[in-house]
Structures are given as structure tokens and as C-alpha cells.
Design an enzyme around this catalytic site. Structure first.
Site: not given
Length: 627
Positions: A400, A435, A464-466
Site C-alpha cells: 500500500n 487522499h 485503500t484510503e479515499l
């Protein structure tokens, strides 16, 4: 027949009982200035901008679940107006360290407590992204306040790793001893209020010591089902105290926000705090949704105590960490084995994008214990995945990182690492953070092209981290800006055939980017415009199912010895592209409803990926081996 005097006394007794009950139901809140207690030697009383408060002296030692010494305890004598049950409210400020400045303890009941007994204390962590600084909403659960502001939190309703408690006062014991304990420095406390349980207090009422009301806030209640229910890919969320409310109504995959980071679990050596991670895992098992572990290895939020161990002892501890997670959570679906390898090495002195990593910063400093750069340049990552494959044979192993689809050079660097792992059969999926600070200003076509390049490794992709911000240039909340950016970015990610799931990195106030307006639901649960659009888009967009063309396309011969081969079943394809293991295009051509494509290419020996773009925009990939 009862006498008149008896009847009068009975009525008087009922009236007296009613008055007593009413008085008990309206016990005034009890305010306590934080500095008014007996401060342990490690606590300081300070004044700034007219506010007198207490703070803890900086220390490198943080106990996992208790203050550790009497010097880190404050003791108060609190007198209550009447018997009853009270909630504890604390006015606090989390400073610039954010997640490194946001925890303390309060006693699990009245009376003097042992500073070293875990059962005597409630651990309160992750306070950087919750709380209420102002407004008409009562201080209840969650809250939109972030760091750098004075804010109220109802500690009796805030659950991080332990069940919160309220406090019961008996009629004959209205004066009680109450204690607070220090955990992290950079955390300030101004005031405590004990407010009657069942009443609701606004920040202004708590500031003034005024009574709350019995009227609960009017809030919106979502009905569900999860947005991506029944879809061939998931839309998940991050799990933390601030993000738990109505989680199941929106999401069908879960990732712990901070609870799965090694520093959160084992802040003190051999003292494991699993509570919040247990909660995340239990949700996944209960709902039958994928649980993704975040994360095993990283250059941040690692135990400080491991930094000074020998390489051999560090490697032994890493093995223990992997083994402990594997034994406790046998049904992990996905694991982010290494997080942000391109940006943040687990090495003191590293000066990556998140650096410099200084001693005591939580970088881990175990880079060399895992093999350092070694002969591949990434031996430490390869070792991490080798261990993960050993301890988690049934889980999908992911790498990631962030900033990897914003430019072709970043994509190529990430792909080279993925290919090293792929060649050793160590990685099963590719995590791509999303992000707002990454995607802002990047054309959607660039993101799509770089996703396609990463898909050349033959592994499924996961966003994975929107998160997407929702403020204007003056930092005012702006729903239209957030909506427009969601409409610009999300369809590109969601419909890309290589992407098999997306996880939102928070959706409620208390979001790590609360100050940037990245949350999608307001404190009263109402949904912002982008959230309304997102739900409708995900539920109504038909994603391409595995079509018949994927089974009819044939590549022959494979392997090929001379670069001569044919593709058949290509009549519905519009574009052919062949890339090498570094994602570099070695051949591409347009196709015009050709059922067969014959090729003779001068290709060096090695493995290639053949990509066919369908008329519907779908992507079909096959591997070609050239001998």
C-alpha cells in the site's frame, strides 16, 4: 373508610416523593477546573489566551493502559448536589502532534486508584478527531472538532479501546475522589463537568455550568443497505470511534483506522491492547464482510521501545507481532503488509516524504533488521512479505502506498517494486491510497492510465484510503466543491476494470481531514450533497460482469520462441497494447473488428502482459512468455 388525616398525610407523602424525584432528576452539573486538583509531579499548570489548563511534561515512556506512576495522576475531591448517575465531560485540546498528542486516562470509578493497575483506568485515545467546540448540537458521540481547538467530549459515551463508564453517586456519599491519568504529552485539559446521565448538554451549557435538557437532538437516520451490496467489488470504510455510527448502513468492507498499527497494539513491550482491533474484526465476522488488516510494517506509529533493540531482537519481535495477529484473527481477508514503502522507511534518519524520522518518533528503526536495501534495493520489503506469507497463508497480501498514480514516474517506481514481489509469489493485490492531497488537480485520464499500467502486474487493484475535501479557498465548508470533485474522480476509480474495491478513509466528523471538510455526513447524520450523489451512483451504476469475450480470446502459441503469435476472438476489441514487466509499452495498435490478429514482434526473452480494450471500455489481460 380511611380518615381525612390519613388521606392528607398520604397525599403529602406523594407530593414529597414527587418533589424529591424531580430534584434528583435535575441535579445541577458539577464543574471542576482541571488545575484545581492535586497534580502529580509530571503535570504542569499553564495559562495561555486567558485559559488556565493542565498539561503533561514530555516523556518518551507511554504506558499502554495505565498512567504508570503516581506522578502522572491528578486527584480531585468532587462534591455533588444530590445522588444520581453522571456522565463525565472533559474540555480538552489536542496539539500539533495529532494522533501522537491525543490520549489520557480517567479512573474507572470513584476513589484512589493504583497508577499501575489496568483495571482501574479507562484508556482514551484517538481524541484528535472528535469533539464539539461550539454549535447547538449537544456533546454526545463523535463530533466534528479536530486539533488545535478547545473542545468538549462526553467521555462516558466515547469508546476507543475500552467500554466507557458513567459515575453513580449514593445519597450518603456526595463527596467523592476522582482521578485522571497522563498518557501522551501535547494534550491539554481545561475543565471537567459531571452532567446528569440522560440529559443533553451543548458546549455553551458546559462552558457556563448550565443544566442540560431532556430533549434528545433530532438526527437523521440512514436506512441502508450498504451502497455496494450485490456489486462485484466492495465499497468499504475505515473503523474508529468517530466512524462507527451507522457503519453497516453504508459499507460492506472494513479497515481499522489506527487500531491495527503496531504502536497502537503494543505501545508497551509485551502489553497488548487488542480491544479496538477486536471490535473491528468482530464487525467483519458478524456482518460477513471482508476485514483488511492495516498494517503490519510501516515507518510511522510503531512501538518506540523497538527502536533501540539489536537487529536480531527486532526481527524476533517482528515475528512475534506477525504471529500474534495471525493467531488472534484467523479469518483476515486482506493484509496491508507494508505501508508507504516508497515514502517512509522504518529507519531513524530517513528523510522521505514523511521524514525526517528522528529517535522516538515511532519510525520503528528496524529497516536493517529486515535486510535493508540488500541486493534488490527492497530486501526489507521482500523479507516482510516472506514472513507474511508464512504467518498468513490464507490471506490476500497487499502492498500500500500514496502518490503512485499521480504521475507516470511514480507509477513506474511502484510497479518495479510490485514486480519484485510478484516474481517471488509474495503479493496478491496492490493498494493505492487516494487522499485529496494526491488527486487534487490530477486529470482523471492520468489516474486511469496509471491504474492500467499498474494492472499490468496482473494483480487486483484496491483504492485503500479515499477522501475528497469539501471546503473553499477560505476553508469554509462547501458542498458544491466536494460534490464536483467526487463526480470528477470517483467514476474513474470505481469503473476501472482493474480496481476490485474502494475504502473511504472516514465519512463522519472526526475524519482525519475534518478541517478540510472531507467528511460526507454531518454531526447530525444528515448527508452532504456528495454523499447523496455517491450512494445513488454506486447503487445504480452497472459494473461490467465477466463477459464472454474473456473466455473466447485466445493467445497461441504461448510461450513463443520467436515473437510470432496470434490472438483470436478479438472482434469486439478496439485497442491492443503489450507491456513489459516494468509497465513500458513495447507494442500498441488499434483494432477494427478483427477476429484474428497475427503478430511477429522482436521481443527480448521474458514475461509480457497483453492488454485488449473492449468496445465497452473493459480491459482483458493475458500473460505472454517469450523464450
Amino acid at each position: 373508610m380511611k380518615s381525612t388525616s390519613t388521606l392528607f398525610l398520604g397525599v403529602l407523602g406523594l407530593l414529597s416523593l414527587g418533589a424529591t424525584s424531580h430534584a434528583q432528576a435535575q441535579n445541577a452539573p458539577v464543574s471542576q477546573q482541571a488545575e484545581a486538583g492535586t497534580l502529580g509531579a509530571d503535570w504542569l499548570s499553564q495559562t495561555a489566551s486567558g485559559v488556565q489548563y493542565v498539561t503533561i511534561t514530555p516523556t518518551a515512556t507511554i504506558n499502554a493502559q495505565n498512567p504508570g506512576t503516581a506522578a502522572r495522576v491528578i486527584t480531585y475531591s468532587v462534591t455533588f448536589p444530590g445522588p444520581g448517575t453522571y456522565d463525565l465531560y472533559v474540555r480538552m485540546r489536542v496539539n500539533a502532534g495529532g494522533a501522537n498528542d491525543d490520549s489520557f486516562y480517567y479512573a474507572s470509578g470513584f476513589g484512589s486508584k493504583s497508577p499501575t493497575n489496568d483495571n482501574d483506568w479507562i484508556t482514551c485515545n484517538n481524541l484528535f478527531n472528535v469533539g464539539y467546540s461550539s454549535g447547538s448540537l449537544p456533546v454526545d458521540q463523535g463530533g466534528p472538532a479536530g486539533t488545535g481547538v478547545w473542545k468538549w467530549v462526553n467521555m462516558s459515551k466515547y469508546s476507543y479501546s475500552e467500554t466507557p463508564v458513567s459515575f453513580t453517586v449514593a445519597a450518603g456519599a456526595l463527596t467523592q475522589t476522582f482521578q485522571l491519568g497522563a498518557r501522551e504529552d501535547g494534550f491539554d485539559i481545561d475543565k471537567l463537568v459531571f452532567g446528569q446521565t440522560g440529559l443533553y448538554f451543548t458546549p455553551a451549557q458546559l462552558d457556563a455550568g448550565q443544566q442540560g435538557t431532556t430533549t434528545p437532538p433530532v438526527t437523521f437516520t440512514p436506512t441502508g443497505p450498504p451502497m455496494a451490496q450485490g456489486k462485484p467489488k466492495y465499497l468499504g470504510g475505515v473503523w474508529s470511534p468517530a466512524q462507527k455510527l451507522f457503519f453497516n448502513r453504508y459499507f460492506n468492507q472494513v479497515t481499522p483506522e489506527n487500531a491495527g498499527k503496531w504502536g497502537s497494539v503494543e505501545g508497551t513491550r509485551n502489553q497488548m491492547n487488542w480491544a479496538e482491533l477486536d471490535s473491528t474484526y468482530a464487525l467483519a465476522q458478524r456482518q460477513g464482510i471482508p476485514f483488511k488488516m492495516h498494517t503490519l510494517i510501516w515507518g510511522q506509529q510503531q512501538p518506540v521501545w523497538i527502536e533501540t533493540l539489536s537487529n536480531a531482537d527486532q526481527l524476533a519481535e517482528i515475528n512475534e507481532w506477525f504471529q500474534a495477529v495471525a493467531q488472534r484473527y484467523p479469518n483476515i481477508a486482506q493484509i496491508e503488509v507494508v505501508n508507504e514503502a516508497l515514502n517512509d522507511l522504518p529507519l531513524n534518519g530517513s528523510t522521505g516524504n514523511n521524514g525526517p524520522n528522528t529517535p522516538g518518533s515511532g519510525a520503528g528503526n528496524y529497516y536493517n533488521a529486515l535486510g535493508g536495501a540488500g541486493t534488490t534495493g527492497w530486501d526489507w520489503v521482500i523479507t516482510s512479505f516472506t514472513l507474511a506469507r508464512q504467518y498468513f497463508p490464507n490471506a490476500q497480501l497487499l502492498i500500500n502506498d500514496y502518490g503512485v498514480i499521480t504521475s507516470s514516474s511514480n507509477t513506474q517506481r511502484y510497479l518495479s517494486l510490485i514486480n519484485l514481489l510478484t516474481a517471488r509469489n509474495l503479493v496478491d493485490g496492490v493498494g493505492i491510497q487516494g487522499h485529496a492531497f494526491e488527486t487534487r488537480g490530477i486529470p482523471a485520464a492520468t489516474l486511469a492510465a496509471n491504474l492500467t499500467t499498474l494492472a499490468a502486474a496482473g494483480k487486483p487493484l484496491y483504492i485503500t484510503e479515499l477522501d475528497i475535501d469539501g471546503v473553499d479557498a477560505s476553508s469554509n465548508l462547501d458542498d458544491a466543491i466536494q460534490l464536483a470533485e467526487y463526480q470528477r474522480i470517483f467514476p474513474t476509480l470505481w469503473t476501472h476494470p482493474g480496481v476490485k474495491g474502494i475504502t473511504l478513509w472516514g465519512y463522519r466528523p472526526g475524519h482525519w481531514r475534518t478541517a478540510q471538510g472531507a467528511y460526507l455526513a454531518n454531526a447530525d447524520n444528515t448527508e452532504r450533497a456528495a454523499f447523496v450523489w455517491l450512494q445513488n451512483y454506486v447503487r445504480t451504476t452497472v459494473l461490467r460482469a465477466k463477459n464472454g469475450q474473456e473466455t473466447t480470446v485466445r493467445l497461441f502459441p504461448n510461450p513463443t520462441a520467436d515473437g510470432r503469435f496470434s490472438l483470436s476472438g478479438t472482434q469486439n476489441s478496439t485497442q491492443l497494447r503489450i507491456v513489459d514487466r516494468l509497465g513500458r509499452a513495447v507494442h500498441q495498435q488499434a483494432l477494427r473488428q478483427q477476429p484474428v490478429v497475427d503478430l511477429q514482434l522482436r521481443l527480448a526473452a521474458g514475461l509480457y502482459v497483453v492488454q485488449l480494450t473492449g468496445q465497452d471500455g473493459s480491459l482483458i489481460t493475458s500473460k505472454l512468455l517469450v523464450e
